[in-house]
Enzyme design. Structure first.
Site, PDB file in Angstrom:
ATOM      1  N   GLY A 142      -3.213   8.101  -3.945  1.00 41.15           N
ATOM      2  CA  GLY A 142      -2.683   9.364  -4.460  1.00 41.15           C
ATOM      3  C   GLY A 142      -1.386   9.758  -3.787  1.00 41.15           C
ATOM      4  CG  ASP A 143       2.867  11.015  -3.033  1.00 39.47           C
ATOM      5  OD1 ASP A 143       2.781  10.987  -1.803  1.00 39.47           O
ATOM      6  OD2 ASP A 143       3.869  11.479  -3.614  1.00 39.47           O
ATOM      7  CG  ASN A 193      -4.690  16.063   0.106  1.00 40.26           C
ATOM      8  OD1 ASN A 193      -4.192  15.399   0.994  1.00 40.26           O
ATOM      9  ND2 ASN A 193      -5.997  16.114  -0.092  1.00 40.26           N
ATOM     10  CE  LYS A 208       4.326   7.575   5.739  1.00 39.32           C
ATOM     11  NZ  LYS A 208       4.085   8.586   4.712  1.00 39.32           N
ATOM     12  CE  LYS A 217      -4.049   1.972   0.665  1.00 32.21           C
ATOM     13  NZ  LYS A 217      -3.896   2.468  -0.718  1.00 32.21           N
ATOM     14  CE  LYS A 255       4.560   7.541  -2.473  1.00 33.03           C
ATOM     15  NZ  LYS A 255       3.772   8.102  -1.354  1.00 33.03           N
ATOM     16  CD  GLN A 313       3.361   4.541   2.196  1.00 31.36           C
ATOM     17  OE1 GLN A 313       3.882   5.397   1.509  1.00 31.36           O
ATOM     18  NE2 GLN A 313       2.303   4.767   2.935  1.00 31.36           N
ATOM     19  CB  SER A 353      -5.520   4.627   2.160  1.00 31.37           C
ATOM     20  OG  SER A 353      -5.449   5.748   1.322  1.00 31.37           O
TER      21      SER A 353
HETATM   22  P1  NDP Z   1       0.127  17.884  -3.758  1.00 30.59           P
HETATM   23  O1  NDP Z   1       0.569  17.588  -5.124  1.00 30.59           O
HETATM   24  O2  NDP Z   1      -1.339  18.042  -3.467  1.00 30.59           O
HETATM   25  O3  NDP Z   1       0.842  19.215  -3.219  1.00 30.59           O
HETATM   26  C1  NDP Z   1       2.223  19.331  -3.133  1.00 30.59           C
HETATM   27  C2  NDP Z   1       2.579  20.768  -2.795  1.00 30.59           C
HETATM   28  O4  NDP Z   1       3.987  20.870  -2.650  1.00 30.59           O
HETATM   29  C3  NDP Z   1       2.200  21.752  -3.888  1.00 30.59           C
HETATM   30  O5  NDP Z   1       1.951  23.001  -3.313  1.00 30.59           O
HETATM   31  C4  NDP Z   1       3.471  21.782  -4.750  1.00 30.59           C
HETATM   32  O6  NDP Z   1       3.618  22.989  -5.478  1.00 30.59           O
HETATM   33  C5  NDP Z   1       4.551  21.655  -3.709  1.00 30.59           C
HETATM   34  N1  NDP Z   1       5.704  20.908  -4.281  1.00 30.59           N
HETATM   35  C6  NDP Z   1       5.705  19.645  -4.776  1.00 30.59           C
HETATM   36  N2  NDP Z   1       6.925  19.291  -5.222  1.00 30.59           N
HETATM   37  C7  NDP Z   1       7.692  20.355  -5.020  1.00 30.59           C
HETATM   38  C8  NDP Z   1       9.054  20.612  -5.265  1.00 30.59           C
HETATM   39  N3  NDP Z   1       9.870  19.701  -5.809  1.00 30.59           N
HETATM   40  N4  NDP Z   1       9.532  21.827  -4.888  1.00 30.59           N
HETATM   41  C9  NDP Z   1       8.712  22.740  -4.323  1.00 30.59           C
HETATM   42  N5  NDP Z   1       7.408  22.559  -4.065  1.00 30.59           N
HETATM   43  C10 NDP Z   1       6.909  21.386  -4.406  1.00 30.59           C
HETATM   44  O7  NDP Z   1       0.758  16.751  -2.830  1.00 30.59           O
HETATM   45  P2  NDP Z   1       0.351  16.312  -1.366  1.00 30.59           P
HETATM   46  O8  NDP Z   1      -0.089  17.479  -0.573  1.00 30.59           O
HETATM   47  O9  NDP Z   1      -0.533  15.132  -1.477  1.00 30.59           O
HETATM   48  O10 NDP Z   1       1.760  15.773  -0.819  1.00 30.59           O
HETATM   49  C11 NDP Z   1       2.694  16.609  -0.142  1.00 30.59           C
HETATM   50  C12 NDP Z   1       3.674  15.754   0.622  1.00 30.59           C
HETATM   51  O11 NDP Z   1       2.970  14.947   1.573  1.00 30.59           O
HETATM   52  C13 NDP Z   1       4.493  14.757  -0.215  1.00 30.59           C
HETATM   53  O12 NDP Z   1       5.762  14.596   0.372  1.00 30.59           O
HETATM   54  C14 NDP Z   1       3.701  13.478  -0.081  1.00 30.59           C
HETATM   55  O13 NDP Z   1       4.502  12.345  -0.315  1.00 30.59           O
HETATM   56  C15 NDP Z   1       3.286  13.578   1.377  1.00 30.59           C
HETATM   57  N6  NDP Z   1       2.143  12.765   1.752  1.00 30.59           N
HETATM   58  C16 NDP Z   1       0.935  12.904   1.137  1.00 30.59           C
HETATM   59  C17 NDP Z   1      -0.136  12.149   1.539  1.00 30.59           C
HETATM   60  C18 NDP Z   1      -1.510  12.346   0.980  1.00 30.59           C
HETATM   61  O14 NDP Z   1      -2.449  11.714   1.495  1.00 30.59           O
HETATM   62  N7  NDP Z   1      -1.713  13.190  -0.010  1.00 30.59           N
HETATM   63  C19 NDP Z   1       0.005  11.106   2.584  1.00 30.59           C
HETATM   64  C20 NDP Z   1       1.301  11.105   3.229  1.00 30.59           C
HETATM   65  C21 NDP Z   1       2.324  11.877   2.791  1.00 30.59           C
HETATM   66  P3  NDP Z   1       3.209  23.015  -7.033  1.00 30.59           P
HETATM   67  O15 NDP Z   1       1.724  22.849  -7.061  1.00 30.59           O
HETATM   68  O16 NDP Z   1       3.672  24.341  -7.520  1.00 30.59           O
HETATM   69  O17 NDP Z   1       3.952  21.862  -7.657  1.00 30.59           O
END
Ligand code: NDP
Length: 451
Positions: free
Chosen positions: A165-166, A240, A114, A90, A126, A111, A383
């Site tokens: 998602g991610d 997110n 976690k 997962k 992943k 993961q 999830s």
């Molecule tokens: P999103 O794609 O919804 O948002 C990511 C945010 O971070 C956006 O604002 C994006 O900006 C910015 N970002 C992404 N990559 C970069 C980069 N290389 N440099 C600068 N800014 C960046 O992703 P999530 O919110 O889902 O995920 C954020 C983090 O949380 C990740 O590390 C993910 O692995 C982790 N995570 C997410 C989970 C989930 O349920 N969604 C669960 C557990 C962990 P822009 O839009 O301009 O690219």
């Protein structure tokens, strides 16, 4: 040489071109030293560390799709199935141009621990692609997602591997992938999570990672005689995790004053307007300049491609910092600035946003630091709750899912706190999380023999 050092050398030799994977393995194995030393003979004989650092399998495949001009594009797809000792693989699917095998391996490795911490029966995996969803039309996104799933569907299933998602993979992408899986396999099953509510998704999954981060942070503060009420919080990211972390922090009475994306960041001393942020990011899929244009109190700071986006966020005075964007976004200098500004607590919403040096600096300077494995586990936990609802063919109410999520996050905090104390490392929540996650997986691996 100790067993941990031997395996670290081996992993470095075998994976020399994968810095993020090496960073994750180094961090985990170093903090497991006391547990490994206490069980060295058993673990060595069973090659536990060699097995846990080598994925069960890693899949890499071509993803051809046709863009709106009729041009064929080719991306690279990945799925790393790391360890299924305690349940089906997962973990999310990341769509971002920076994606490569090393990044997917680091995420898959983290993961494992976690997922174990959630106390639910899910193994670690992943996947993703170097496809960049930014600026693509809905039709192009669908073409990519269908092609990606055409290959991936051979390796996943509700009891085998359940992606989610991610970064870059939200409800739209999950929908297109689910449709293609159903079409090829001819079956409707809970093979993906983060699905829409009309076809098997769970209420509260969208909010879960951000809300869960705050439930854990609140419990940590409570156990140190503090509360969220009146605290100033800085958050990076505007996706997110960042959006729902901001929302829950505000519901708890804190003031969140920053957010960021890959081209700039916002300082809003009046507090981020979360409804406006959702409109800009979730509905319009626009830049943060639109937030600044609509909000008088907001300062927008543009960041050039050569600069590190979001770094400015850590310069703002705060009580609590929640990095919620991406890996290695909080460096040693940022950690020094946070400490100098009196920050008490850092909890990671993103995966590995804080470098090892920055983490050590924060820990050595009395900051309560909880890593992403524990702090952002609410997403995958919910999830797994979506999987349970799919198996039962029932849907639970928002309140029911949210209450279970809160319970899971509070338990995670106490489990990691207890594990750190058991090994004489009170307050080291990074070690506590790695130990608590590791113990359960290792017990399952030992019980299942050499496999
Ligand atoms: P999103 O794609 O919804 O948002 C990511 C945010 O971070 C956006 O604002 C994006 O900006 C910015 N970002 C992404 N990559 C970069 C980069 N290389 N440099 C600068 N800014 C960046 O992703 P999530 O919110 O889902 O995920 C954020 C983090 O949380 C990740 O590390 C993910 O692995 C982790 N995570 C997410 C989970 C989930 O349920 N969604 C669960 C557990 C962990 P822009 O839009 O301009 O690219």
């Amino acid at each position: 040489m100790s067993y941990v050092d031997e395996v670290l050398e081996l992993v470095k030799k075998k994976n020399a071109s994968e810095p993020e994977f090496l960073q994750a393995v180094t961090e985990v194995l170093n903090s497991l030293r006391p547990v490994v030393e206490a069980n060295e003979e058993l673990y060595r004989k069973n090659a536990i560390l060699e097995r846990i650092t080598e994925p069960d399998r890693q899949l890499m495949f071509r993803v051809p799709w046709v863009d709106d001009k009729g041009q064929v594009q080719v991306n690279r797809g990945f799925r790393v199935q790391f360890n299924n000792a305690i349940g089906p693989y997962k973990g999310g699917l990341r769509l971002h141009p920076s994606v490569n095998l090393g990044i997917i391996k680091f995420l898959g490795f983290e993961q494992i621990f976690k997922n174990s911490l959630t106390s639910l029966p899910i193994g670690g995996g992943k996947g993703g692609s170097d496809f960049d969803p930014k600026g693509k039309s809905d039709r192009e996104i669908m073409a990519f997602c269908q092609s990606f799933m055409t290959e991936l569907c051979k390796y996943i299933g509700a009891d085998v591997d359940v992606p989610a998602g991610d970064i870059g993979t939200g409800a739209r992408e999950i929908g297109f992938m689910f449709g293609q899986y159903k079409r090829i396999r001819g079956m409707f099953e809970g093979v993906l999570t983060g699905k829409g509510l009309t076809y098997g998704g769970s209420l509260a999954r969208t909010e879960a990672t951000g809300y869960g981060l705050l439930y854990l942070t609140e419990e940590l503060m409570k156990c140190h005689g503090e509360s969220m009420q009146g605290k100033t919080v800085v958050i990076s990211g505007a996706g997110n995790v960042a959006i729902y972390a901001t929302q829950k922090a505000q519901q708890m009475g804190a003031k969140v004053v920053t957010c960021s994306d890959s081209t700039g960041w916002i300082y809003d001393p009046e507090g981020i307007d979360v409804e406006l942020l959702k409109e800009v990011k979730e509905v319009k899929r626009a830049r943060l300049t639109e937030y600044a244009a609509a909000r008088k109190s907001a300062e927008y700071h543009e960041v050039s491609a050569a600069e590190r986006s979001g770094a400015g966020v850590w310069q703002i005075k705060c009580d609590i910092a929640l990095p919620c964007a991406t890996q290695n976004e909080l460096l040693l200098d940022d950690a020094k600035q946070l400490v100098a500004n009196g920050c008490k607590c850092v909890c990671e919403g993103a995966n590995m946003p804080t470098t090892i040096e920055a983490t050590e600096y924060l820990q050595n300077n009395g900051v309560w630091f909880v890593g992403g494995k524990a702090a952002n586990a609410g997403g995958v936990a919910t999830s797994a709750l979506e999987m349970s609802q799919n198996s039962e063919r029932l849907s639970w109410s928002f309140e029911e899912v949210d209450a279970k999520l809160k319970n899971i996050m509070v338990n995670i905090y106490h489990n990691i706190d207890d594990a750190a104390k058991r090994y004489g490392m009170e307050g080291n929540y990074v070690a506590g999380a790695n130990i608590a996650g590791f113990e359960k997986v290792v017990n399952a691996m030992l019980a299942q023999g050499v496999c």
